[in-house]
Every structure is written in C-alpha cells, then in structure tokens.
Design a protein around this motif. Sequence first.
Motif, mmCIF file in Angstrom:
data_model
loop_
_atom_site.group_PDB
_atom_site.id
_atom_site.type_symbol
_atom_site.label_atom_id
_atom_site.label_comp_id
_atom_site.label_asym_id
_atom_site.label_seq_id
_atom_site.Cartn_x
_atom_site.Cartn_y
_atom_site.Cartn_z
ATOM 1 N N ARG B 214 29.957 15.065 -1.906
ATOM 2 C CA ARG B 214 29.662 16.273 -1.153
ATOM 3 C C ARG B 214 30.076 16.111 0.315
ATOM 4 N NH1 ARG B 214 27.092 20.749 -2.379
ATOM 5 N NH2 ARG B 214 26.042 21.928 -0.753
ATOM 6 N N LEU B 217 33.673 16.676 0.491
ATOM 7 C CA LEU B 217 33.939 18.126 0.418
ATOM 8 C C LEU B 217 33.745 18.757 1.790
ATOM 9 C CD1 LEU B 217 32.252 19.770 -2.710
ATOM 10 C CD2 LEU B 217 34.660 19.528 -2.197
ATOM 11 N N MET B 218 32.631 18.369 2.440
ATOM 12 C CA MET B 218 32.323 18.950 3.752
ATOM 13 C C MET B 218 33.403 18.577 4.768
ATOM 14 S SD MET B 218 28.263 18.178 3.642
ATOM 15 C CE MET B 218 27.949 18.342 5.365
ATOM 16 N N ARG B 220 36.586 17.788 4.148
ATOM 17 C CA ARG B 220 37.833 18.509 3.856
ATOM 18 C C ARG B 220 37.719 19.985 4.231
ATOM 19 N NH1 ARG B 220 37.903 17.353 -2.068
ATOM 20 N NH2 ARG B 220 39.670 18.775 -2.216
ATOM 21 N N ALA B 221 36.551 20.558 3.972
ATOM 22 C CA ALA B 221 36.357 21.970 4.308
ATOM 23 C C ALA B 221 36.306 22.153 5.825
ATOM 24 C CB ALA B 221 35.067 22.480 3.671
ATOM 25 N N GLU B 224 39.619 22.210 7.523
ATOM 26 C CA GLU B 224 40.397 23.434 7.327
ATOM 27 C C GLU B 224 39.805 24.599 8.110
ATOM 28 O OE1 GLU B 224 41.275 24.197 3.251
ATOM 29 O OE2 GLU B 224 42.006 26.211 3.694
ATOM 30 N N ASN B 225 38.483 24.733 8.091
ATOM 31 C CA ASN B 225 37.858 25.863 8.771
ATOM 32 C C ASN B 225 36.447 25.466 9.190
ATOM 33 O OD1 ASN B 225 36.869 28.328 9.643
ATOM 34 N ND2 ASN B 225 37.890 29.479 8.016
ATOM 35 N N MET B 228 33.813 28.318 9.547
ATOM 36 C CA MET B 228 33.266 28.845 8.297
ATOM 37 C C MET B 228 32.233 27.895 7.713
ATOM 38 S SD MET B 228 33.485 31.529 6.501
ATOM 39 C CE MET B 228 32.055 31.726 5.438
ATOM 40 N N LEU B 229 32.495 26.616 7.839
ATOM 41 C CA LEU B 229 31.541 25.630 7.318
ATOM 42 C C LEU B 229 30.208 25.768 8.054
ATOM 43 C CD1 LEU B 229 31.487 23.322 5.221
ATOM 44 C CD2 LEU B 229 31.906 21.742 7.089
ATOM 45 N N MET B 232 28.252 28.644 6.923
ATOM 46 C CA MET B 232 27.652 28.430 5.602
ATOM 47 C C MET B 232 26.417 27.538 5.701
ATOM 48 S SD MET B 232 31.175 28.061 3.427
ATOM 49 C CE MET B 232 30.493 27.191 2.063
ATOM 50 N N TYR B 234 26.207 24.400 7.612
ATOM 51 C CA TYR B 234 26.405 22.964 7.844
ATOM 52 C C TYR B 234 26.686 22.689 9.319
ATOM 53 C CZ TYR B 234 26.928 22.780 2.797
ATOM 54 O OH TYR B 234 26.710 22.891 1.444
#
Lengths: 244, 339
Positions: B214, B217-218, B220-221, B224-225, B228-229, B232, B234
């Motif tokens: 996880r 994932l955080m 990599r996300a 990219e943005n 946005m993370l 959401m 985080y």
Amino acid sequence: MIDKGAPLLALDKVETRIGPYHILHGVDLVVPEGGATMLLGRNGAGKTTTARTVMALWRASAGTVTFGGRDITREDAPTIARLGVGYVPENMGIFSDLTVAENLRLAAISGQLDPKRLEVIFNAFPAMKRFWLGRAGTLSGGQKQMLSIARAIVEPRRLLIIDEPTKGLAPAIIANMIGVFRDLKATGVTILMIEQNFALARAIGDTVAVMEDGRIVHHGGMAELADDDALQRRLLGLSMSAHQ
Amino acid sequence: MSKPVTAPVTADIPRQPVDWLPVALPLIVAVAAFPLVGNPWTWLTLTIAGLAMGMIIFTVSSGLMLVFGLMDVLNFGHGAFIALGAYVGLAVLIPLTPWVEATSVLLNSAVFALALCAGVIVAGVVGFVFDRLLIQPVYGNHLKQILMTTGGLIIVEQLIRAIWGAETVSFNLPASLRGSWLLGEAAVERYRIVALGIGSAVFLGLLLVLTRTRIGLMIRAGVENREMLEAMGYRTRHLFVGVFVVGAMLAGLGGVMWGLYLQNFTASIGAQINVLIFIVIIIGGLGSTTGCLIGALLVGLTSNYVGFAAPKIALFSNILLMLLILLWRPQGLYRVVDR
C-alpha cells in the motif's frame, strides 16, 4: 441520520486568491444535506475555484467554510477528505500508472474494499469490472471519468464534490451517468456538482447556485430556474430549453 | 473481497506490451564487447566485474532514483550520504580489525553486516535532518534545491574531513571476502559476487515495495498526482519524508559497499560518484527502478570493457553511453514520470 434540508456545507463570504489573481470575491453558498446542489456559471466564473477551496487545495484568504457544523477553513485536504468528502476533480485525477483495482484500493482509506459497494460500482460502471487489472492510463475518456467517480464512492461519503463529470463525454455515457447520480442521491449522499450540461443539471439538481465573477448571483430551487427562461437567460446567457 | 472482484478478467484487459528491448541491452553490450576483448576468460572476468560494479552503482543510485525520479527533488547532496556510509563503515571495520582479519566466516560476516547496518542507520538519521533543514524549505524549486543540497554536500564533506582527516583512507575487506574464485581461467572476486547478491536483493525489495504494498501504491500515486492523493485523505508530506530517508539509507548502504569496493578513498568519494549516479538515472528514465538497474549495469559493463579495450576513452564512455541512449529514447529506457 440525515437531516434533509439542513446545511451540510456552508461557505460564508469566502475569498480566494491565486498568486496575484483575486478569484473568489465573497462566496456565500449553502449545500443542504441529502440533496444535489448544482453550481452553474460561465467559464471563469469561479466554480472550480470554489470546489478546490472547499477541499483546501487552494486556501481561502477570507471567510469561513463549515462542514457538518465544523469550521474547516484552516483544515488541510487530507483532514477534509477523512471527514467524508469525496472529490472528483475536473481533470479526473486518476493515477494512470496504477490499475483500476489499485486506484480503487487506494481510494478506500480503510484499506479494505467493501464487496457490496464494489457490486454497486460494477453495476453502474461495468467497464470497471472488465478493466479491473488494466492500467488506468489505457482507459478511454469516459471510462476514466467513471473510475474517478467510482473512486469517490468506493467508501461511504457524506458529501461528493463533482467537477464537470460530463465534460467531453458522449451523450450515451451522459445518459448513463444521470442514472448513476440519481441512484447515488437515493442512497442519501449529498452532492455538490459543477456542471455545464443543463439537461443533466435539471435531471439531478434539487437546488442550484449560479456564479458570476467570483460571486454567487442566484441561489434557489432547480425547478424554479428550469421553468424560467428569462431567469436562465439573465443568469446564464442562454436558455435550458435550447440545450436539450 | 468477493471472488468476481479479485479474479482477473483477462479477456477484456487491455494488454500492455512488455518492452523487453532495454532489458536485453546489457546482454547486447556484453555480446558486442566480446570481439573487442578477444580472450573469453578475460571477457568473463570483465563481465562479472562490470555486473558487480553496476549492482553497487545501482544500490547508490536507487536512493536518488526515489528522491529525484519520484519526488522531483534535485538532490545534489546525495553523495553526502554515500560518503557518510563509506566512512561509517570504516569506523566500524577499523576498531573491529580482529574480526576483519579472523579466519572465521561468521565473524567476517558479522563485522560486514555491522558496517552495512551502521552506514544505513547513520545515513538515514542524517537524511532526516537533511530533509527537514535543507529540502523542505525549497520543495518545488529546483534552482534552490541545487544550491541548498550542494551546500549540504560541502558541509558533510568538511565534517567528514574534520572527523576522519583529509588524507586518503584505506582498509581491508573482511578476510573471507578477499581473493577470487577461479572459473576456468577467469578470476571472479568474492566481494563482487557478494555485491551482486546485495544489489539484487535491493532491486527485488524496491520492486516488491513499490508494486505490492500500500505504501508503494501511495508513492506511485503521489508521484503522479500529489494533490489528488491528498484530496483522497493521505498526507503526502510524511510519505515523502519517509521516501527521502529511505533514499538516504540506500545511499548509505551503497556507500559502505562502494568504499569496500575501492578500499582507498577520501571525503570526496560521494561527490566523485554523483555525476555517474545522475547519468544512471537519466539513462534509466525518471522514477523507474528497472530502468535504474539497467542503466547501472550498462555503466558498469561499459566502464569495464572500455577500460580494458580503449583506456584512453574510458572517462568519456559513460557520457557517450548516455548520449546514445538519449538519442534512441529521449526520456530514458523506461519512463515513469512525465517531467
């Protein structure tokens, strides 16, 4: 327990500046709980800035934002999201290097995907199931929009802020989305939607606010605006009936 | 989770063609170098030496791959953590010379592991302070990042000189890591095989964390943005502090290994390899772990082959390699981040 009609989100004389630009000039907006409020206005009126200010992605330089009775003006975006606010930005904000499954897993703050909610998402957006392990970057524009909305509803939210969900989408997909948003409303979630598609706005909206030059210039029932061509022309510069 | 959700519906998934060509590049370079080297045993020795050197370079580069590639922080001070790792490793090995010189593999391994752990921990702690004092105030501003991190590198280098002196330091590898194994007529240095093993473990570990957890994932996300993370729920600041510290720890690990590889070095050990690290990351493509590994292996192999066949152009070979790769793929071998 939803107190229908009581304000869930309220903006009081909110001002936002981005660098040297003064975008919002004292926005007063009330979003009642349990319904859909449509935020309309011409391009550049300040709709997206309003949504981003609520999410603390841009800071209000003056005024207050309250959510569920709590002052969130100085809170940061993660705190606001964890209070139960789902956000679908205008550019969709999907993580294109991640798969559909990874995008949704990340959106579930609890770390667990609820199978029941997933079934709801798959029923509304079958493409999400089909492309479950596909990279989000390979999806079409409409599918990316579906993923963006699916991410916002993958967990229960009190408020969904959705910025122009139909932008650039085909009429058939928009018709599908109207059904999805109606179903969402039926679950009791409150929606604040920025939209330029009047047919969708009328189909979903309970209340409407119209922005102009960084201010709310009209606030009232959607039916009242939908039935009044003269009011539409005065506020929006065109008539909804001409855009069916 | 219900079965229909987790089961891949392979028929409908848009297939991403796997780009194998960059993976085959080190093999292509090795095969192409064979006629230049001539003797097969010399070629094998050079190839293993090149792969081992590449793995150490990957270990020191992987930290900057995370920090520069993923976080967009132009950390010119990355060499400071490498130098710290090398000197902290030295500080562990010198007092424990009896363990270094012992004929026991266990004692040799223990002192080697201690040196690696100490290098990693000290680099991590200094990395945390570095991030708070120098990186966070200039987040998002590349010019200031270059100035601040170069300043940080100079400060750390001078502190090292103040503590350990300006002279070249030299020390021995633990006894059981010295010498070579003979493979036919090829001499394969033991330490290089160990370096290959550690580098492979770092690569697999990074790949697993970034693609299977996880936190990965955080990261990599967030790369990219980031906005946005946050929207959401985080907190990316904490996440990126963690990434910076891990990057520093990897540099510390690589620093110990690089120091042991050279066995003679000064406080400039980090600054000297800084340019090579940037070359590796640019060749590999920003943010790509696999690209970083391939870039490091290419640099290691090319350095060894060219150093043997045409020593006069050895210093220029890495720049030439980068030039050729960028002419072929301007974004590097694998691009993760658009920047």
